[in-house]
Design a protein around this motif. Structure first.
Motif, PDB file in Angstrom:
ATOM      1  N   ALA A 172      -0.962  -2.126  -7.394  1.00 54.17           N
ATOM      2  CA  ALA A 172      -1.584  -1.194  -8.331  1.00 54.17           C
ATOM      3  C   ALA A 172      -3.077  -1.489  -8.485  1.00 54.17           C
ATOM      4  N   ALA A 173      -3.429  -2.762  -8.506  1.00 53.68           N
ATOM      5  CA  ALA A 173      -4.837  -3.146  -8.616  1.00 53.68           C
ATOM      6  C   ALA A 173      -5.618  -2.710  -7.384  1.00 53.68           C
ATOM      7  N   PHE A 174      -5.020  -2.859  -6.200  1.00 56.09           N
ATOM      8  CA  PHE A 174      -5.675  -2.420  -4.968  1.00 56.09           C
ATOM      9  C   PHE A 174      -5.854  -0.909  -4.947  1.00 56.09           C
ATOM     10  N   ALA A 175      -4.832  -0.190  -5.389  1.00 60.81           N
ATOM     11  CA  ALA A 175      -4.908   1.274  -5.430  1.00 60.81           C
ATOM     12  C   ALA A 175      -6.016   1.728  -6.383  1.00 60.81           C
ATOM     13  N   ALA A 176      -6.173   0.998  -7.497  1.00 58.96           N
ATOM     14  CA  ALA A 176      -7.214   1.346  -8.462  1.00 58.96           C
ATOM     15  C   ALA A 176      -8.604   1.182  -7.859  1.00 58.96           C
TER      16      ALA A 176
END
Length: 415
Positions: free
Chosen positions: A335-339
């Motif tokens: 999720a952090a990478f997608a953000a």
């Protein structure tokens, strides 16, 4: 008897539960016992068996070392009686006796009273004084490094050993966070918690000043240079811990010794200028405990209903001991990478629509990208985040939009 003792030590060291640190202490106590056995009176009394050596012989050894005897080399300092060394030696003697299956005669020393830290008013005043020193941008490398050490301890309550393990890769892109791998003295496990702590603006300023100085210190090193805190001056002769060069990682003894020296220097400097001396503890551990006391008091006051600011890590990364925890960690990291990818797209769109980097829409997009990059780094590392930003088509010239400080990028490239 010397051969029996050596066989026992080898047996103890063969235990997979014995850590490297404990192994060094076992060897240290073994050396002390061998020196004791060279003395005729001690050998005649306690050298007949391991039962005698580790029973009444251990008590006699404690008495001798309490009086400063059996030192590996002559020291000018008088014996201090109950010290951490005495407690450690007695603990190892009990370990050896247990391995030999005999009763131990080693003393049980009381835990020494901790040295005083500093009053609450001094802790508050310390931040102001550090800010004044940082604003002066000291040219002395030792002072510049000392201020980063001081700020990091005030922000994170890091132990001296934990400070030594901080690397360039453990500093956030915008210098706002630091990863601290906790290594409590009582914990013999190799699995440690990593806490990501916010750094105060004054510590960030001290870091920004220290990094170019550090770059000059490491420029002559062969290979990488990854430590944040490095040696200022090399030695030409062999040192008991080995020869070292300028720019090499600062080790535990050097960290503790340099802190003590710079505290005295700073106090003298302020006093000579007619100002009040700094209320700084002379020991790094005293400073850390003072910071920890403040943290604990804040937590108590918050629980009592006081609106104190919350002092806590930005993120805590614990050892993954089960599949469920690993799954949740992977999901949070994804999720952090997608953000980050979304934030890069939003930044490009805002810039294209505004046409001016001072437009509020662009500034908002930069803030979002900076926060997303910071979170992704906290859950991974710089190599992964920089690769991710490149895949999202953020140009190297725009890495400052993601929060990357130029000083840190230079240090990362060197490391």
């Amino acid at each position: 008897m010397s051969e029996q003792l050596s066989d026992l030590v080898r047996e103890v060291l063969a235990d997979p539960e014995v850590t490297e640190s404990v192994g060094k202490h076992v060897r240290w106590v073994e050396g002390t016992l061998h020196r004791a056995l060279k003395e005729k009176d001690y050998r005649d009394r306690y050298g007949a068996s391991l039962k005698d050596l580790l029973g009444p012989g251990a008590a006699a050894l404690c008495d001798m070392t309490d009086e400063g005897q059996l030192r590996a080399k002559e020291l000018k300092t008088p014996p201090k009686h109950v010290t951490a060394s005495q407690r450690r030696r007695a603990s190892i003697l009990r370990r050896l006796a247990a391995a030999a299956g005999v009763p131990s005669g080693a003393y049980s020393y009381p835990k020494p009273t901790p040295k005083g830290t500093m009053p609450a008013w001094a802790r508050s005043e310390l931040h102001n004084r550090v800010r004044t020193e940082v604003d002066a941008r000291p040219s002395d490398p030792g002072r510049a490094r000392f201020l980063v050490v001081l700020g990091t301890v005030l922000d994170t309550a890091a132990r001296s050993g934990e400070l030594c393990t901080i690397g360039i890769t453990d500093i956030a892109p915008d210098l706002s966070l630091a990863k601290i791998t906790r290594n409590p003295q009582a914990d013999g496990s190799d699995l440690h918690v990593t806490e990501v702590w916010p750094l105060s603006p004054v510590t960030q300023a001290a870091l920004a000043h220290w990094l170019p100085i550090r770059a000059r210190l490491t420029e002559d090193l062969e290979g990488g240079a990854g430590a944040l805190f490095v040696v200022l001056h090399g030695n030409r002769a062999d040192h008991r811990q080995g020869a070292y060069k300028r720019g090499m990682p600062l080790m535990l003894r050097g960290m503790i010794g340099s802190y003590r020296a710079h505290v005295q220097e700073l106090k003298a400097d302020r006093t000579n200028r007619g100002g009040a001396g700094w209320e700084l503890p002379t020991g790094l551990e005293q400073l850390r405990r003072g910071v920890q006391e403040r943290r604990d008091s804040y937590a108590d006051e918050r629980r009592a209903g006081d609106r104190k600011p919350k002092w806590a890590p930005y993120l805590v990364r614990r050892p993954l001991l089960n599949d469920e925890a690993e799954k949740k960690e992977r999901q949070a990291t994804a999720a952090a990478f997608a953000a980050v990818a979304q934030a890069v797209d939003a930044f490009h769109q805002a810039r294209a629509a505004a046409g001016d980097d001072t437009d509020p829409r662009v500034l908002k997009a930069r803030r979002t990208l900076r926060e997303a990059t910071r979170t992704a780094w906290a859950r991974s590392d710089h190599a992964t985040v920089l690769k991710l930003l490149g895949q999202a088509r953020l140009e190297n010239a725009d890495l400052d939009a993601a929060g990357y400080a130029a000083e840190l990028l230079d240090a990362l490239e060197r490391s």
